[in-house]
Design a protein around this motif. Structure first.
Motif, PDB file in Angstrom:
ATOM      1  N   SER A 110       2.249 -21.669  42.326  1.00  0.00           N
ATOM      2  CA  SER A 110       2.028 -22.572  43.064  1.00  0.00           C
ATOM      3  C   SER A 110       1.038 -23.958  43.649  1.00  0.00           C
ATOM      4  CB  SER A 110       2.966 -23.888  43.799  1.00  0.00           C
ATOM      5  OG  SER A 110       3.826 -23.286  45.266  1.00  0.00           O
ATOM      6  N   GLN A 117       1.741 -24.216  33.378  1.00  0.00           N
ATOM      7  CA  GLN A 117       3.494 -24.107  32.697  1.00  0.00           C
ATOM      8  C   GLN A 117       4.085 -24.153  31.603  1.00  0.00           C
ATOM      9  OE1 GLN A 117       4.080 -27.473  35.931  1.00  0.00           O
ATOM     10  NE2 GLN A 117       4.051 -26.367  37.502  1.00  0.00           N
ATOM     11  N   ASP A 120       6.850 -21.627  30.629  1.00  0.00           N
ATOM     12  CA  ASP A 120       8.227 -22.639  31.860  1.00  0.00           C
ATOM     13  C   ASP A 120       8.156 -23.592  31.550  1.00  0.00           C
ATOM     14  OD1 ASP A 120       7.916 -20.555  33.073  1.00  0.00           O
ATOM     15  OD2 ASP A 120       7.450 -21.260  34.967  1.00  0.00           O
ATOM     16  N   HIS A 121       7.689 -24.978  30.876  1.00  0.00           N
ATOM     17  CA  HIS A 121       7.889 -25.986  30.195  1.00  0.00           C
ATOM     18  C   HIS A 121       9.326 -25.413  28.794  1.00  0.00           C
ATOM     19  CE1 HIS A 121       5.750 -28.715  32.584  1.00  0.00           C
ATOM     20  NE2 HIS A 121       6.757 -28.191  33.306  1.00  0.00           N
ATOM     21  N   GLY A 124      12.496 -22.657  30.386  1.00  0.00           N
ATOM     22  CA  GLY A 124      13.445 -23.486  31.042  1.00  0.00           C
ATOM     23  C   GLY A 124      13.361 -23.031  32.257  1.00  0.00           C
ATOM     24  N   PHE A 125      12.808 -21.077  31.819  1.00  0.00           N
ATOM     25  CA  PHE A 125      12.566 -20.237  32.467  1.00  0.00           C
ATOM     26  C   PHE A 125      11.503 -21.355  34.319  1.00  0.00           C
ATOM     27  CE2 PHE A 125      10.258 -16.022  35.176  1.00  0.00           C
ATOM     28  CZ  PHE A 125      11.634 -15.876  36.046  1.00  0.00           C
ATOM     29  N   ALA A 126      11.272 -20.566  35.691  1.00  0.00           N
ATOM     30  CA  ALA A 126      10.602 -20.924  37.106  1.00  0.00           C
ATOM     31  C   ALA A 126      10.269 -19.516  37.555  1.00  0.00           C
ATOM     32  CB  ALA A 126      12.315 -21.354  37.761  1.00  0.00           C
ATOM     33  N   THR A 127       9.198 -19.801  37.531  1.00  0.00           N
ATOM     34  CA  THR A 127       8.460 -18.810  37.728  1.00  0.00           C
ATOM     35  C   THR A 127       7.463 -18.711  39.097  1.00  0.00           C
ATOM     36  OG1 THR A 127       6.879 -18.619  34.826  1.00  0.00           O
ATOM     37  CG2 THR A 127       5.541 -17.748  37.128  1.00  0.00           C
ATOM     38  N   ARG A 128       7.925 -18.177  40.019  1.00  0.00           N
ATOM     39  CA  ARG A 128       7.587 -17.612  41.321  1.00  0.00           C
ATOM     40  C   ARG A 128       6.213 -17.351  42.196  1.00  0.00           C
ATOM     41  NH1 ARG A 128      12.512 -17.497  41.716  1.00  0.00           N
ATOM     42  NH2 ARG A 128      11.982 -14.964  42.509  1.00  0.00           N
ATOM     43  N   ASN A 149       8.069 -12.509  39.629  1.00  0.00           N
ATOM     44  CA  ASN A 149       9.334 -12.906  40.876  1.00  0.00           C
ATOM     45  C   ASN A 149       9.756 -11.532  41.053  1.00  0.00           C
ATOM     46  OD1 ASN A 149       8.358 -15.831  40.009  1.00  0.00           O
ATOM     47  ND2 ASN A 149      11.185 -16.305  38.904  1.00  0.00           N
TER      48      ASN A 149
END
Length: 360
Positions: A110, A117, A120-121, A124-128, A149
């Protein structure tokens, strides 16, 4: 008497380090024995799972024609969602790695403007966080390893990142070997006169397709034999060199009619075979009529000022309706083509019963 010098023993290597080294050696052996991309990627998937404590990682490879990255292996995300995804050089972290050839470690995506993104979009995955390593062969990036992650980044970077870099080198070499083997195999399947496929390719494809079709029981496959009419007159009048150019031009005309799954094979001399997977006799007849129209309406050797007009004779055979093995299928199509010749040329015959195609 002098004391013997004491041996300076190093501290013993930790057991888990020994296990990783041995596993790394086994990994390299598994990759070296892979001669096709599917086998190689399966080996990568199975072995990386055992060696690297990461629940989310991907192997992206470079498409050598488009220079775009695609997801060859993905863990932690439904791979089907990524099947059509392509990343251009410079797009996202992996794309930047391709451009720079250097690894990138981002603890918090971020806070990094280079992160894209789009994936991810889509999933539906959330990359940190991301650890991305280039796969290099002779200084050229051919792919990217991404680990996403990681729970404890400090431990991972200290204990596992060096191992991942070694594994990445192994994978890069193995992928390059498969690419080179594919090039060699492609050359053995290409006809030198036309630049399309030869009979080795035909035999290989039929050996693959026929058992699958017979096993499923709900599919068909058609082959078309076609032979140019009066081609000997072209060679006798204009010579072998120009005759060879005509064969190549005819091949391009035929190929322009075919679909993406269809294959054009030069069978020898002025004879061609068209392989039509998943194609019934009725659909094959539609394709042959388009080929016939294309050849009959074309003026060949226009640049040489000859404007030659050609026709061909055609034979169609369909599996399993006409035959249930390779030899019988080719024999029936060949026999149908020769029956077309005997009926006056420039016509189409079909199947083991040698039925003339109905007029359009």
């Amino acid at each position: 008497m002098n004391d013997k010098p004491k041996l300076d023993f190093q501290e013993p290597v930790a057991a888990d380090q020994v296990e990783r080294i041995l596993a790394c050696i086994e990994f390299s052996k598994a990759l070296v024995s892979a001669y096709d991309m599917d086998t190689l990627l399966t080996a990568v998937l199975e072995r990386i799972k055992l060696l690297i404590p990461a629940s989310n990682w991907s192997l992206l490879l470079m498409d050598r024609q488009t220079r775009e990255l695609y997801f060859a292996v993905s863990v932690g995300v439904d791979h089907e969602l990524l099947r059509g995804v392509r990343l251009k050089p410079g797009e996202g972290i992996a794309g930047v790695v391709v451009q720079t050839g250097k690894p990138i470690i981002i603890p918090d995506v971020s806070q990094d403007a280079r992160f894209c993104q789009r994936v991810d979009h889509l999933t539906g995955f959330a990359t940190r966080s991301i650890i991305a390593l280039p796969l290099l062969v002779r200084g050229e990036v051919i792919g990217v390893f991404e680990v996403v992650n990681v729970e404890n980044q400090e431990i991972f970077r200290e204990q596992y990142l060096p191992l991942l870099e070694i594994l990445g080198d192994y994978v890069a070499i193995a992928v390059d070997n498969v690419y080179n083997l594919q090039k060699l195999q492609a050359r053995t399947f290409i006809d030198e006169v036309t630049g399309f496929y030869n009979t080795r390719y035909l035999a290989c494809k039929l050996e693959k397709y026929i058992p699958e079709i017979l096993k499923r029981g709900d599919q068909e496959l058609s082959v078309v034999f076609l032979d140019l009419d009066h081609f000997k007159q072209v060679v006798d009048t204009h010579g072998h060199l120009l005759g060879t150019k005509v064969l190549a031009e005819v091949a391009r005309v035929i190929h322009g009619v075919l679909g993406p799954e269809d294959s054009l094979i030069r069978y020898g001399g002025d004879e061609y075979i068209v392989l039509l997977p998943h194609c019934s006799q009725a659909k094959a007849l539609e394709v042959v009529r388009r080929i016939r129209q294309a050849i009959n309406s074309q003026e060949f050797m226009k640049e040489e000022g000859l404007n030659l007009r050609l026709t061909a004779s055609y034979g169609i055979a369909t599996l399993p309706h006409d035959a249930k093995d390779k030899d019988a299928l080719l024999l029936i199509a060949d026999r149908a083509m020769y029956r077309s010749k005997s009926r006056g040329k420039d016509c189409i015959m079909m199947g083991r019963d040698l039925v003339p195609a109905p007029e359009e």
